[in-house]
Design a protein around this motif. Sequence first.
Motif, PDB file in Angstrom:
ATOM      1  N   THR A 321       0.861  -1.184   0.000  1.00  6.53           N
ATOM      2  CA  THR A 321       0.000   0.000   0.000  1.00  6.53           C
ATOM      3  C   THR A 321       0.899   1.235   0.000  1.00  6.53           C
ATOM      4  O   THR A 321       2.062   1.179   0.403  1.00  6.53           O
ATOM      5  N   ASP A 322       0.357   2.346  -0.435  1.00  8.30           N
ATOM      6  CA  ASP A 322       1.181   3.554  -0.575  1.00  8.30           C
ATOM      7  C   ASP A 322       1.619   4.134   0.766  1.00  8.30           C
ATOM      8  O   ASP A 322       2.687   4.754   0.861  1.00  8.30           O
ATOM      9  N   ASP A 323       0.808   3.979   1.788  1.00  4.14           N
ATOM     10  CA  ASP A 323       1.103   4.617   3.074  1.00  4.14           C
ATOM     11  C   ASP A 323       0.852   3.623   4.206  1.00  4.14           C
ATOM     12  O   ASP A 323      -0.007   3.843   5.069  1.00  4.14           O
ATOM     13  N   GLU A 324       1.617   2.541   4.205  1.00  2.06           N
ATOM     14  CA  GLU A 324       1.398   1.439   5.141  1.00  2.06           C
ATOM     15  C   GLU A 324       1.185   1.926   6.576  1.00  2.06           C
ATOM     16  O   GLU A 324       0.241   1.527   7.255  1.00  2.06           O
ATOM     17  N   PHE A 325       2.077   2.768   7.041  1.00  2.00           N
ATOM     18  CA  PHE A 325       2.041   3.155   8.451  1.00  2.00           C
ATOM     19  C   PHE A 325       1.737   4.631   8.663  1.00  2.00           C
ATOM     20  O   PHE A 325       2.198   5.250   9.628  1.00  2.00           O
ATOM     21  N   ALA A 326       0.944   5.211   7.761  1.00  2.00           N
ATOM     22  CA  ALA A 326       0.563   6.614   7.928  1.00  2.00           C
ATOM     23  C   ALA A 326      -0.171   6.836   9.239  1.00  2.00           C
ATOM     24  O   ALA A 326      -0.049   7.894   9.872  1.00  2.00           O
ATOM     25  N   MET A 327      -0.941   5.828   9.673  1.00  2.00           N
ATOM     26  CA  MET A 327      -1.740   6.001  10.891  1.00  2.00           C
ATOM     27  C   MET A 327      -0.872   6.068  12.142  1.00  2.00           C
ATOM     28  O   MET A 327      -1.330   6.489  13.201  1.00  2.00           O
ATOM     29  N   ALA A 328       0.413   5.679  12.029  1.00  2.00           N
ATOM     30  CA  ALA A 328       1.297   5.704  13.195  1.00  2.00           C
ATOM     31  C   ALA A 328       1.493   7.122  13.729  1.00  2.00           C
ATOM     32  O   ALA A 328       1.785   7.309  14.914  1.00  2.00           O
ATOM     33  N   ALA A 414      -3.680   5.300   1.998  1.00  2.00           N
ATOM     34  CA  ALA A 414      -3.764   3.870   1.687  1.00  2.00           C
ATOM     35  C   ALA A 414      -2.919   3.125   2.714  1.00  2.00           C
ATOM     36  O   ALA A 414      -1.739   2.860   2.497  1.00  2.00           O
ATOM     37  N   VAL A 415      -3.524   2.790   3.841  1.00  2.00           N
ATOM     38  CA  VAL A 415      -2.778   2.309   4.998  1.00  2.00           C
ATOM     39  C   VAL A 415      -2.620   0.782   5.000  1.00  2.00           C
ATOM     40  O   VAL A 415      -3.231   0.057   4.218  1.00  2.00           O
ATOM     41  N   HIS A 416      -1.792   0.328   5.923  1.00  3.08           N
ATOM     42  CA  HIS A 416      -1.518  -1.090   6.135  1.00  3.08           C
ATOM     43  C   HIS A 416      -2.829  -1.844   6.373  1.00  3.08           C
ATOM     44  O   HIS A 416      -3.702  -1.368   7.112  1.00  3.08           O
ATOM     45  N   CYS A 417      -2.975  -2.993   5.752  1.00  2.00           N
ATOM     46  CA  CYS A 417      -4.139  -3.888   5.879  1.00  2.00           C
ATOM     47  C   CYS A 417      -5.326  -3.471   5.014  1.00  2.00           C
ATOM     48  O   CYS A 417      -6.261  -4.265   4.842  1.00  2.00           O
ATOM     49  N   LEU A 418      -5.325  -2.268   4.460  1.00  2.00           N
ATOM     50  CA  LEU A 418      -6.489  -1.781   3.729  1.00  2.00           C
ATOM     51  C   LEU A 418      -6.803  -2.637   2.505  1.00  2.00           C
ATOM     52  O   LEU A 418      -7.971  -2.813   2.138  1.00  2.00           O
ATOM     53  N   ASP A 419      -5.781  -3.197   1.872  1.00  2.00           N
ATOM     54  CA  ASP A 419      -5.991  -3.972   0.657  1.00  2.00           C
ATOM     55  C   ASP A 419      -6.589  -5.357   0.921  1.00  2.00           C
ATOM     56  O   ASP A 419      -7.153  -5.974   0.018  1.00  2.00           O
ATOM     57  N   VAL A 420      -6.500  -5.849   2.171  1.00  2.00           N
ATOM     58  CA  VAL A 420      -6.887  -7.233   2.453  1.00  2.00           C
ATOM     59  C   VAL A 420      -8.364  -7.512   2.172  1.00  2.00           C
ATOM     60  O   VAL A 420      -8.691  -8.487   1.474  1.00  2.00           O
ATOM     61  N   PRO A 421      -9.327  -6.713   2.675  1.00  2.00           N
ATOM     62  CA  PRO A 421     -10.731  -7.025   2.365  1.00  2.00           C
ATOM     63  C   PRO A 421     -11.067  -6.862   0.890  1.00  2.00           C
ATOM     64  O   PRO A 421     -12.022  -7.486   0.398  1.00  2.00           O
ATOM     65  N   PHE A 422     -10.313  -6.039   0.163  1.00  2.00           N
ATOM     66  CA  PHE A 422     -10.517  -5.923  -1.283  1.00  2.00           C
ATOM     67  C   PHE A 422     -10.000  -7.184  -1.978  1.00  2.00           C
ATOM     68  O   PHE A 422     -10.628  -7.710  -2.899  1.00  2.00           O
ATOM     69  N   PHE A 423      -8.855  -7.681  -1.534  1.00  2.90           N
ATOM     70  CA  PHE A 423      -8.258  -8.899  -2.094  1.00  2.90           C
ATOM     71  C   PHE A 423      -9.205 -10.090  -1.920  1.00  2.90           C
ATOM     72  O   PHE A 423      -9.418 -10.873  -2.837  1.00  2.90           O
ATOM     73  N   PHE A 424      -9.807 -10.204  -0.727  1.00  4.09           N
ATOM     74  CA  PHE A 424     -10.717 -11.310  -0.437  1.00  4.09           C
ATOM     75  C   PHE A 424     -12.147 -11.031  -0.903  1.00  4.09           C
ATOM     76  O   PHE A 424     -13.000 -11.917  -0.801  1.00  4.09           O
TER      77      PHE A 424
END
Length: 499
Positions: A321-328, A414-424
């Motif tokens: 993702t573009d901003d894996e740890f932006a939420m940190a 586009a944070v860490h884990c965000l792509d997972v529910p789209f992938f599934f």
Amino acid sequence: MSAEQSTEQDQLIIGTPLGRMRGIRRPVEGRNDITSFMGIPFAQAPVGDLRFAAPVPVGPWDGIRDALAFGPTPQRGDPGVTLIPEPSVPGESTLNLNVTTPAAGDSDARLPVLVWIHGGGFFAGSPASPWYNSTGFARDGVVSVVVSYRLGFDGFGHIPGAPENRGVRDWLCALEWVRENISAFGGDPDQVTIAGQSAGGGAVLTLLGMPAARGLFRGAISLSGALADVSLPRAKELTDTIAKEAGVSADLEGFRSVPEEKLIELQLKNTSLTAKGALQKMLDEGLSLGPVVDGDLLPRPTTEALAAGHGSDVPLWLSATDDEFAMAFSKAAKFLRFLPAGRMITKMGGTKEARRAWMTHNADVKALGTAAVMGRFLTDRMFRVALAELADTRSSTPTWVSRFSWRTPVFSAAVHCLDVPFFFDCLGSEKVEPLAGPIPPQELADTLHAAALSFIRDSNPGWEPYGAEEKFTRIFDSYTRTVKDGYASVRALRPGASV
């Protein structure tokens, strides 16, 4: 549907090489029912004499084994390190897996198989997540398998007298179970794709570079892959520290005398990133707990193994993702806006020259404030630099590269884990809204999930492979497209880069 709620009509009994097994039928709109088999043990419970031992495969059983509920998880209480719902289930038989299939009992179906390895920094995460066990892949003709493995010090700590890399051995044992048993669930053991996210993505890369895993899968998908490649000296340092604080000898006998709860407590204390200098040390030296380069099962670091050509015949899809740890840094955004972004990058390990070049490439993020800049910089150092290096290493082999760039309104990134529910393709699942917002784009899930299906079926996700010159990169966003050199912005941070 829980085991208690299911009726005899909702259940299906099949024969497997190990014995008969009962699963739960689940209705799926637009196709015949699928069946879920949960908590299937692939190895004996790692307790007593088997604590800290290599996994021991299960033997056959008499009668019918119920596989109607998730099995016990190695995770003991969710530490809250991911944004994915990953429940903990108590119990001892933690080495188990879940199978979801549209062709249970049909050994002639020969459907492609997806084996998912969960993330969680090698110390957390759960195979019982509703996201991982959703119906999307089975609905579309893929048999999905979600595997468990020992976590933290239990799975990866260096213990003299015990085999190294017990968690890695669990992955291998689960894949061997798939090879021997998946036909009974309608799967093809010769069409196995392994996939994972974060530490699970790192696990995929570790397996790709391991001689012992050769032949157990034909394709690999690494989402936000976080490699550990812990050196033996660093692993021994952690072992000595934990043993000293536990008041035991730093060997198998000593650690077996430490209760599980106490060992987890000491492990978390000594691997925390909140201590002064801990984050910088992790950025410079990598994770302190995870697969260990032991000279045996892992003969050399995964990056070296892949550079030497190991796994070059296995199609690989790399993404981040573009901003894996932006939420940190999101909670500190108001304070950080008063601090110069360039100075904060320097504090995080960026040289003056690299900082200037990197800031030029990331002018769009700079406009969002210092917190956003720090999140992107941390993302690049932890994930995207390594991804670009690996992609270049494999530029003459079957490799595809992508970025997940859609910004969730929750974090404006586009944070860490965000792509997972789209992938599934499980945007309607629980706890998706706190991550993706109330109306995540189903069209994007359709697109990403379709690419995953294409890769699992045909070893090609549907765009041009990554090459040494053109470096084709798929951008998954509101407007999905293919660009050339989609990771050019991280080039200034690569070791030896000229800026």
